[in-house]
Write an enzyme that holds these catalytic residues in place. Structure first.
Site, PDB file in Angstrom:
ATOM      1  N   CYS A 382       0.876  -1.171   0.000  1.00  0.00           N
ATOM      2  CA  CYS A 382       0.000   0.000   0.000  1.00  0.00           C
ATOM      3  C   CYS A 382       0.914   1.222   0.000  1.00  0.00           C
ATOM      4  O   CYS A 382       1.852   1.292  -0.780  1.00  0.00           O
ATOM      5  CB  CYS A 382      -0.966  -0.040   1.171  1.00  0.00           C
ATOM      6  SG  CYS A 382      -0.209  -0.249   2.800  1.00  0.00           S
ATOM      7  N   ARG A 387      -2.391  -1.072   5.372  1.00  0.00           N
ATOM      8  CA  ARG A 387      -3.487  -1.723   4.641  1.00  0.00           C
ATOM      9  C   ARG A 387      -3.029  -3.068   4.078  1.00  0.00           C
ATOM     10  O   ARG A 387      -3.775  -4.051   4.099  1.00  0.00           O
ATOM     11  CB  ARG A 387      -3.987  -0.811   3.521  1.00  0.00           C
ATOM     12  CG  ARG A 387      -4.761   0.394   4.003  1.00  0.00           C
ATOM     13  CD  ARG A 387      -5.134   1.336   2.875  1.00  0.00           C
ATOM     14  NE  ARG A 387      -3.990   2.088   2.373  1.00  0.00           N
ATOM     15  CZ  ARG A 387      -4.043   2.960   1.373  1.00  0.00           C
ATOM     16  NH1 ARG A 387      -5.204   3.163   0.730  1.00  0.00           N
ATOM     17  NH2 ARG A 387      -2.968   3.620   0.987  1.00  0.00           N
TER      18      ARG A 387
END
Length: 427
Positions: A382, A387
């Site tokens: 990410c 994430r």
């Protein structure tokens, strides 16, 4: 309630709770394409945790995960969108199973959305003679009730084999933690597992010292949660990389604990330092890769390897960078879009309305559209790793084998001017 809706509901409820109620074995004999089944229990039961009194957990094959309690969190518009995402068709015969109060709530909600043929299966799922479907590593994604039993000194199914540590993870000082946290939880500031300028993992020596300070050895069961579970998942991936053998994540994080009505406590908890982690760090270096390994994935066939961007669609297209401290916009050429959320701090594409993990079927559905497959070597990235780490952990509990986090992500890649980047729609 108008007269037509009253009549519709009476038909649905009568057919659901009448003497001719369908059993799971009867359901299994109907044509798959002509029906849809909703598991309206907790997603933890759906994932594989046994309900009280049962030895086996999981869900009826191909059932859709839709916890009836989510209805209290969403409005009619969000419900309609959720039904679309879960590919539930109002015109198909629909069968659902959960406890009576929850099933009645679900029947009413579906009637309001135009579902005209809804039946409730009243018998326990344990009566089904076929095999249930469960996450291969569902034990690593725990529910609040299980955690409460562990904290209380009980021995629930899949309890820690030896010592355990419960840790709340977040960025910065423990401001919210000091006011209220899950009983016995320690606190981990992500600044202690990531380092400037790129927010990559800290050195192996610093990681060793941190784990020892938290009282964690390689054979300690570590249970992690966050106010945003991305932070906890970031810690999970790094601890797994270090060599902790049993890392668990609280499904839904702090939201799940509060939603279950469980108590919390204030003030800081401290751990007794251990003298030795018990093995050299990293014991599993393949779980977090760096740029050279990310480039090697890209150089190989996209049919066998996938470098997966867990970012918003606008970040992937290069409309925004997603961060106020990352200026370049765009994507890594050859990277596949693995979905994300509405911004860099969100991950709605992977989470249910109560912040728990979406079903493996849903996740794999949109990954397959981008030719991301469990039999490939897959690395998630990410902006700086949060994430990607949560997605990595979900792939892990889904049983994906050859997976990793590309630690540097877009921040590292885009910061080197000689690295190619792309902006704009797919060609």
């Amino acid at each position: 309630m108008n007269t037509m809706r009253k009549a519709l509901l009476s038909v649905i409820v009568f057919s659901s709770f009448g003497l001719q109620a369908m059993t799971f074995d009867q359901l299994s004999k109907t044509l798959d394409e002509a029906k849809q089944v909703i598991d309206c229990r907790s997603s933890n039961f759906y994932n594989g945790w046994p309900e009280a009194g049962s030895k086996l957990g999981g869900h009826y094959p191909n059932a859709v995960n839709f916890d009836a309690q989510w209805l209290d969190r969403i409005d009619a518009s969000a419900l309609n969108q959720l039904l679309v995402e879960k590919q539930l068709n109002a015109d198909k015969p629909t069968y659902l199973y959960c406890d009576q109060a929850a099933s009645q709530k679900m029947v009413t909600a579906l009637a309001d959305q135009g579902f005209t043929s809804v039946s409730v299966i009243e018998e326990p799922l344990s009566n089904y003679s076929g095999s249930l479907t469960a996450l291969p590593k569902f034990q690593q994604l725990v529910g609040p009730e299980w955690l409460k039993q562990v904290i209380d000194g009980q021995q629930p199914l899949y309890a820690p084999k030896t010592d355990y540590k419960l840790v709340e993870v977040a960025w910065g000082p423990p401001t919210k933690y000091l006011v209220s946290h899950i009983p016995t939880a320690l606190y981990l500031n992500t600044n202690n597992i990531e380092t400037k300028p790129l927010w990559n993992r800290v050195s192996n020596d610093k990681l060793t010292a941190l784990l020892q300070d938290l009282g964690i050895r390689y054979d300690t069961t570590v249970i992690l949660y966050g106010r945003n579970n991305m932070a906890a998942a970031r810690a999970a991936s790094i601890m797994m990389y270090a060599g902790v053998e049993d890392v668990r994540l609280l499904n839904g994080g702090w939201t799940a604990w509060v939603g279950a009505g469980l108590t919390s406590e204030p003030m800081l908890q401290t751990a007794e330092k251990v003298a030795d982690f018990g093995r050299d760090i990293p014991a599993n270096p393949e779980l977090i890769i760096d740029m050279a390994e990310a480039k090697a994935i890209l150089d190989d066939s996209p049919k066998t390897n996938s470098l997966v961007s867990i970012r918003t669609w606008d970040e992937y297209l290069g409309k925004i960078s997603g961060y106020n401290y990352i200026k370049p916009k765009g994507r890594i050429p050859g990277a596949k879009w693995g979905h994300g959320g509405s911004d860099a701090n969100s991950l709605e594409d992977f989470r249910n309305p109560d912040e728990t993990m979406k079903s493996a079927d849903e996740i794999e559905h949109f990954w397959h559209q981008w030719e991301i497959d469990r039999n490939q070597k897959v690395s998630f990235y990410c902006g700086t790793g949060w994430r990607a780490s949560e997605t990595f952990f979900y792939a892990y509990v889904m049983g994906w084998k050859d997976i990793s986090v590309y630690d540097g992500g877009w921040y590292e890649w885009s910061g080197i001017k000689t690295n190619p980047t792309l902006v704009g729609p797919m060609s």
